[in-house]
Enzyme design. Structure first.
Site, PDB file in Angstrom:
ATOM      1  CB  THR A  76      52.798 -31.877 -12.071  1.00 13.99           C
ATOM      2  OG1 THR A  76      51.789 -32.011 -10.894  1.00 13.99           O
ATOM      3  CG2 THR A  76      53.817 -31.241 -11.577  1.00 13.99           C
ATOM      4  CG  HIS A  77      48.209 -28.454 -13.901  1.00 16.55           C
ATOM      5  ND1 HIS A  77      47.507 -29.143 -14.512  1.00 16.55           N
ATOM      6  CD2 HIS A  77      48.707 -27.320 -14.741  1.00 16.55           C
ATOM      7  CE1 HIS A  77      47.678 -28.876 -15.748  1.00 16.55           C
ATOM      8  NE2 HIS A  77      48.204 -27.787 -16.003  1.00 16.55           N
ATOM      9  CG  ASP A 112      51.174 -42.907 -13.013  1.00 17.35           C
ATOM     10  OD1 ASP A 112      50.417 -41.940 -12.625  1.00 17.35           O
ATOM     11  OD2 ASP A 112      51.060 -43.988 -13.192  1.00 17.35           O
ATOM     12  CE  LYS A 149      56.479 -40.090   2.132  1.00 16.15           C
ATOM     13  NZ  LYS A 149      55.512 -39.199   1.754  1.00 16.15           N
TER      14      LYS A 149
END
Length: 194
Positions: free
Chosen positions: A8-9, A68, A175
């Protein structure tokens, strides 16, 4: 233990993975990825996570991780699913995605609004060729309107199982302890520690 590259960036996601996995897997380090982003043309969360992890492993030669995730609504047959980020169009507009989902469920009874967030984390180990995917699900239901300002995406309309408020009202640390990504990371830690 070699560092794992997170495909990921997004620096915040890298920090989150590092913090959670660092507590669960002694000696692990998760580093960011600066390579090209592959086309996510899989038809499942697992396929898309593997596409990204394989690309990062091929680019860096290091063990790689990718996730994902999305929201799956029971009455919609699991949709938006892999299309969660672009449900209302290609521009990735969170507010439009949320509004479209609310509109689609406007005539669905409260008892039939079940849903879950899911996170699939893929691991690719280039030295051994090993690949695997772990899954974390967070069950709940879809609210009738937006509530709360914390979180992002569908959090303002997702009411976690056992709660009467949306994920966007929960304290972010609360959360994060119960989210789909947290559950998938716990499953990943168990796999890596074994």
């Amino acid at each position: 233990m070699n560092p794992f590259v997170l495909a990921t960036h997004n620096q915040h996601k890298t920090e989150e993975f590092n913090a959670i996995l660092g507590e669960l897997v002694p000696g692990i380090t998760v580093v960011g990825y600066d390579g090209p982003e592959p086309v996510e043309d899989g038809v499942s969360f697992a396929e898309n996570a593997l596409i990204k992890a394989r690309a990062a492993a091929a680019h860096t030669g290091l063990p790689s991780l990718s996730d994902d995730s999305g929201i799956c609504v029971d009455v919609l047959g699991g949709a938006p699913g892999i299309f969660s980020a672009r449900w209302a169009g290609a521009q990735k507009d969170n507010a439009a995605n949320v509004q479209l989902l609310l509109d689609q469920l406007s005539d669905v009874r409260d008892g039939d609004r079940g849903a879950h967030f899911t996170c699939h984390i893929a691991v690719v180990m280039p030295e051994t060729g090993e690949e695997f995917v772990v899954v974390g699900n967070w069950p709940g239901r879809i609210a009738r309107e937006v509530h709360g300002v914390n979180g992002f995406g569908y959090d303002p309309i997702f009411i976690p199982e056992g709660f009467e408020v949306s994920a966007a009202i929960l304290d972010p640390s609360e959360k994060n302890r119960m989210s789909h990504r947290s559950r998938a990371l716990v499953a990943l830690a168990e796999r890596l520690n074994s």
